[in-house]
Design a protein around this motif. Structure first.
Motif: not given
Length: 129
Positions: A2-9, A51-55, A108-109, A114-115
């Motif tokens: 689980n990763l969280e971005g910061r809360k923004v307005i 530098g990353m595969p397509e998603v 995961k490592m 990058p995520l």
């Protein structure tokens, strides 16, 4: 994982932001500068970063004015990206991006940093709206 971005307005109403986040074409404007390809479809989009595969992501859940959930379109990757939307006032909305992935420890490592950088870049672009 689980990763969280910061809360923004964001300087948009919750309805305006929801309409934008449910439209796959609008995600192109939120992508990091390292974007190499972007293709939208009716129910999702596919993108590539340097530098990353397509998603490929598809819209999995919409809660009017509150939440947009994108899921991996690939059966080999199990993850989702959720945008939680909370109105602050009629012209401002708080948004937070959450990533939830089911990866083995080795993957995961490799992908965690990058995520997190990707989430941070999306958050920065949202904040500039």
């Amino acid at each position: 994982m689980n990763l969280e971005g910061r809360k923004v307005i964001v300087n948009k109403s919750s309805e305006q932001l929801f309409q934008m986040l449910k439209n796959p074409e609008d995600y192109k404007h939120l992508m990091p500068d390292s974007l190499t390809s972007f293709e939208h479809r009716e129910d999702g989009f596919k993108f590539g970063l340097k530098g990353m595969p397509e998603v490929a992501l598809k819209i999995a859940e919409l809660v009017e004015g509150q939440k947009v959930v994108l899921k991996s379109a690939s059966s080999s990757l199990d993850f989702s990206l959720t945008g939680n939307i909370s109105p602050v006032n009629e012209n401002q909305t708080e948004v937070q991006l959450l990533f939830d992935g089911n990866f083995n420890p080795f993957i995961k490592m490799m992908v965690e940093k990058p995520l997190q950088n990707f989430l941070n870049a999306l958050t920065d672009k949202l904040e500039q709206l």
